[in-house]
Design a protein around this motif. Sequence first.
Motif, mmCIF file in Angstrom:
data_model
loop_
_atom_site.group_PDB
_atom_site.id
_atom_site.type_symbol
_atom_site.label_atom_id
_atom_site.label_comp_id
_atom_site.label_asym_id
_atom_site.label_seq_id
_atom_site.Cartn_x
_atom_site.Cartn_y
_atom_site.Cartn_z
ATOM 1 N N TYR B 95 38.638 46.252 40.197
ATOM 2 C CA TYR B 95 39.419 45.303 39.421
ATOM 3 C C TYR B 95 38.944 43.882 39.672
ATOM 4 C CZ TYR B 95 42.989 49.017 38.917
ATOM 5 O OH TYR B 95 43.662 50.173 38.626
ATOM 6 N N GLU B 99 42.864 34.403 41.023
ATOM 7 C CA GLU B 99 43.718 33.831 42.060
ATOM 8 C C GLU B 99 44.578 32.728 41.463
ATOM 9 O OE1 GLU B 99 43.963 34.820 45.179
ATOM 10 O OE2 GLU B 99 42.246 36.196 45.370
ATOM 11 N N MET B 108 47.189 37.023 43.465
ATOM 12 C CA MET B 108 46.343 37.292 42.296
ATOM 13 C C MET B 108 47.268 37.598 41.135
ATOM 14 S SD MET B 108 43.449 39.601 44.239
ATOM 15 C CE MET B 108 44.660 40.528 45.183
ATOM 16 N N ASP B 109 47.359 36.676 40.177
ATOM 17 C CA ASP B 109 48.376 36.787 39.148
ATOM 18 C C ASP B 109 47.906 37.405 37.843
ATOM 19 O OD1 ASP B 109 48.540 33.354 37.874
ATOM 20 O OD2 ASP B 109 46.846 34.593 38.506
ATOM 21 N N TRP B 111 45.145 40.454 36.350
ATOM 22 C CA TRP B 111 44.229 41.534 36.697
ATOM 23 C C TRP B 111 43.589 42.099 35.432
ATOM 24 C CZ3 TRP B 111 44.104 44.115 41.760
ATOM 25 C CH2 TRP B 111 44.907 43.477 42.711
ATOM 26 N N GLY B 112 42.356 42.547 35.571
ATOM 27 C CA GLY B 112 41.729 43.271 34.481
ATOM 28 C C GLY B 112 42.191 44.720 34.486
ATOM 29 N N GLN B 113 41.660 45.495 33.574
ATOM 30 C CA GLN B 113 42.054 46.907 33.464
ATOM 31 C C GLN B 113 41.244 47.799 34.407
ATOM 32 O OE1 GLN B 113 39.766 45.615 31.576
ATOM 33 N NE2 GLN B 113 38.193 47.223 31.529
#
Lengths: 110, 121
Positions: B95, B99, B108-109, B111-113
Amino acid sequence: QSVLTQPPSASGTPGQRVTISCSGSSSNIGSNTVNWYQQLPGTAPKLLIYRSNQRPSGVPDRFSGSKSGTSASLAISGLQAEDEADYYCAAWDDSLTGRVFGGGTKLTVL
Amino acid sequence: EVQLLESGGGLVQPGGSLRLSCAASGFTFSSYAMSWVRQAPGKGLEWVSAISGSDGRTYYADSVKGRFTISRDNSKNALYVQMNSLRAEDAAVYYCAKEMAVANYYGMDVWGQGTTVTVSS
């Protein structure tokens, strides 16, 4: 073996309040803030708590975080079926110069 | 909309190399540090590496130090990780995560898939 220690599982009934603990050391939780993540099955993690007790916008106030010394905890009040997920704590570690995660806690809503 | 999209995962033989990419959109990329986090099948989250948004300072987990290199191209809003000398234990979903600050790591607000890396002969 994770640097931060969480219980592997927790459970509660709808409406109940549950807490998940996270234990670390002076180099991580003792000197830095804690974040908590929720991971629903098959999805990417989601930030629940940052700076130990702050909620990002959109996170319900049912979720709260606290820190004392080298330990932290996540509390979920008014438990709902949709809260069933894996929960992870994390913190920066000054000795390792990197972020460390807990092993994760699987929350079951009975 | 703030978005991260990873690519580059796949099957690689032990000892091989792979480069993952993460395309960012919807925010000022250079103003935030970025991280890679991985999750092996059925296992928990493991932080891999981070890079600051300002001076490009990098950090690595001991498990990948000397084998992985994180980098970013702020002109392309892109994050990368070059993975060399891959081992079976590097197999995971990787992932990309944003930040919350340029050079601090308190959450970490976004995120990718995720992109899947399989290491097998």
